[in-house]
Enzyme design. Structure first.
Site, PDB file in Angstrom:
ATOM      1  CE  LYS A 112      14.803   4.877   3.158  1.00 50.24           C
ATOM      2  NZ  LYS A 112      13.381   5.163   3.185  1.00 50.24           N
ATOM      3  CG  PHE A 166       8.519   6.347   3.529  1.00 48.64           C
ATOM      4  CD1 PHE A 166       9.525   5.946   2.665  1.00 48.64           C
ATOM      5  CD2 PHE A 166       7.949   5.387   4.370  1.00 48.64           C
ATOM      6  CE1 PHE A 166       9.969   4.620   2.640  1.00 48.64           C
ATOM      7  CE2 PHE A 166       8.381   4.057   4.347  1.00 48.64           C
ATOM      8  CZ  PHE A 166       9.393   3.691   3.478  1.00 48.64           C
ATOM      9  CB  SER A 204      -0.890   0.006   1.256  1.00 45.98           C
ATOM     10  OG  SER A 204      -0.059   0.098   2.411  1.00 45.98           O
ATOM     11  CG  ASN A 205       5.015   2.869   1.798  1.00 44.25           C
ATOM     12  OD1 ASN A 205       5.385   3.716   1.008  1.00 44.25           O
ATOM     13  ND2 ASN A 205       5.387   2.858   3.068  1.00 44.25           N
ATOM     14  CE  LYS A 221       6.998  -0.976   3.216  1.00 41.88           C
ATOM     15  NZ  LYS A 221       6.337  -2.219   3.676  1.00 41.88           N
ATOM     16  NE  ARG A 254      11.434  -0.588   1.515  1.00 42.39           N
ATOM     17  CZ  ARG A 254      11.423   0.282   2.527  1.00 42.39           C
ATOM     18  NH1 ARG A 254      12.083   1.418   2.440  1.00 42.39           N
ATOM     19  NH2 ARG A 254      10.740   0.022   3.629  1.00 42.39           N
ATOM     20  CD  GLU A 272       1.671  -5.573   7.899  1.00 35.22           C
ATOM     21  OE1 GLU A 272       2.040  -5.347   9.066  1.00 35.22           O
ATOM     22  OE2 GLU A 272       2.156  -5.006   6.916  1.00 35.22           O
ATOM     23  CG  ASP A 278      13.302   7.686   5.474  1.00 32.79           C
ATOM     24  OD1 ASP A 278      13.827   6.703   6.019  1.00 32.79           O
ATOM     25  OD2 ASP A 278      12.795   7.653   4.342  1.00 32.79           O
ATOM     26  CG  ASP A 281       6.054  -6.339   7.765  1.00 29.75           C
ATOM     27  OD1 ASP A 281       5.128  -5.599   7.393  1.00 29.75           O
ATOM     28  OD2 ASP A 281       6.315  -6.533   8.969  1.00 29.75           O
TER      29      ASP A 281
HETATM   30  P1  ITT Z   1       2.742  -2.240   3.310  1.00 32.70           P
HETATM   31  O1  ITT Z   1       1.436  -2.065   2.607  1.00 32.70           O
HETATM   32  O2  ITT Z   1       3.847  -2.686   2.385  1.00 32.70           O
HETATM   33  O3  ITT Z   1       2.640  -3.098   4.553  1.00 32.70           O
HETATM   34  P2  ITT Z   1       3.388  -0.101   5.196  1.00 32.70           P
HETATM   35  O4  ITT Z   1       3.795   1.327   5.008  1.00 32.70           O
HETATM   36  O5  ITT Z   1       2.183  -0.380   6.052  1.00 32.70           O
HETATM   37  O6  ITT Z   1       3.206  -0.742   3.728  1.00 32.70           O
HETATM   38  P3  ITT Z   1       4.939  -1.862   6.914  1.00 32.70           P
HETATM   39  O7  ITT Z   1       3.707  -2.578   7.341  1.00 32.70           O
HETATM   40  O8  ITT Z   1       6.126  -2.667   6.463  1.00 32.70           O
HETATM   41  O9  ITT Z   1       4.648  -0.846   5.702  1.00 32.70           O
HETATM   42  O10 ITT Z   1       5.331  -0.874   8.064  1.00 32.70           O
HETATM   43  C1  ITT Z   1       6.582  -0.380   8.119  1.00 32.70           C
HETATM   44  C2  ITT Z   1       6.553   0.991   8.732  1.00 32.70           C
HETATM   45  O11 ITT Z   1       7.904   1.211   9.191  1.00 32.70           O
HETATM   46  C3  ITT Z   1       6.273   2.057   7.690  1.00 32.70           C
HETATM   47  O12 ITT Z   1       4.964   2.470   7.657  1.00 32.70           O
HETATM   48  C4  ITT Z   1       7.190   3.176   8.147  1.00 32.70           C
HETATM   49  O13 ITT Z   1       6.540   3.911   9.131  1.00 32.70           O
HETATM   50  C5  ITT Z   1       8.370   2.432   8.764  1.00 32.70           C
HETATM   51  N1  ITT Z   1       9.430   2.263   7.774  1.00 32.70           N
HETATM   52  C6  ITT Z   1       9.747   1.134   7.083  1.00 32.70           C
HETATM   53  N2  ITT Z   1      10.729   1.347   6.220  1.00 32.70           N
HETATM   54  C7  ITT Z   1      11.048   2.646   6.360  1.00 32.70           C
HETATM   55  C8  ITT Z   1      11.987   3.472   5.730  1.00 32.70           C
HETATM   56  O14 ITT Z   1      12.750   3.034   4.751  1.00 32.70           O
HETATM   57  N3  ITT Z   1      12.056   4.741   6.105  1.00 32.70           N
HETATM   58  C9  ITT Z   1      11.273   5.224   7.081  1.00 32.70           C
HETATM   59  N4  ITT Z   1      10.341   4.525   7.716  1.00 32.70           N
HETATM   60  C10 ITT Z   1      10.229   3.232   7.366  1.00 32.70           C
END
Ligand code: ITT
Length: 183
Positions: free
Chosen positions: A162, A140, A8-9, A12, A168, A36, A143, A65
């Protein structure tokens, strides 16, 4: 080759596309919202989510994740990072660390890939520390408060950095190697 990334991101997806392009892999976004499972293991969460994503698209697909694990908070927010950011915000997380001498933290990511018959997992870790206050406007999530080990800028201040050393990026690199070796 082209691979589906179920998430949903959008941030990513952008990071994955940039990391995998030099490997000859094009990332296609599958917009995917999913409740999840609750677990302390990123891998368990990712493995369950990719089964649901595969059920939806019936094509090879990966999910990822990730989370921020803060040492002096015993790993919190960890697998609850998205939830904690929504509830506490960056300022709330920084308040939890007030007067804590140990500000060490690490980002972790776990990719789960469903190739149509089996699921494989790939991990990435990036060590660092939590800044005193948010800095920078790129990226995001966490960060603006994450400073990778050996550097002084936050990920949000230096997105090029980054993209070279994030959790990632490391997990994506491992993932891409599985295609080269054909495993
Ligand atoms: P999905 O749909 O892929 O699950 P999500 O944003 O909900 O998207 P996650 O469940 O993996 O992602 O939650 C990870 C959280 O951790 C995400 O929302 C960020 O707040 C934080 N996060 C993960 N990777 C990050 C990054 O590279 N930089 C900053 N914050 C990060």
């Amino acid at each position: 080759m082209e691979i589906l990334f179920a998430t949903s991101n959008k941030n990513k997806v952008q990071e994955a596309a940039e990391a995998l392009k030099p490997k000859g892999i094009t990332v296609k976004h599958l917009l995917f919202g999913h409740n999840e499972i609750r677990s302390d293991s990123l891998e368990d969460i990712a493995r369950e989510a990719v089964q649901a994503a595969y059920k939806k698209c019936k094509k090879p697909v990966f999910v990822e994740d990730s989370g921020l694990f803060i040492g002096s908070l015993n790993g919190f927010p960890g697998t609850y990072s998205a939830w904690a950011l929504g509830k506490l915000g960056l300022s709330g997380i920084l308040r939890l660390l007030q007067d804590m001498p140990d500000r060490s933290a690490r980002f972790e990511a776990c990719i789960a890939y469903h190739d149509g018959s089996k699921v494989s997992a790939f991990e990435g870790v990036c060590k660092g520390s939590i800044a005193i206050e948010p800095r920078g406007s790129s990226g995001f999530g966490y960060d603006p408060i994450f400073v990778p080990e050996g550097y002084s800028q936050t990920f949000a201040e230096n997105i090029t950095l980054k993209n070279k050393l994030s959790h990632r990026y490391i997990s994506l690199l491992e993932f891409s190697k599985s295609f080269v070796s054909g495993s």
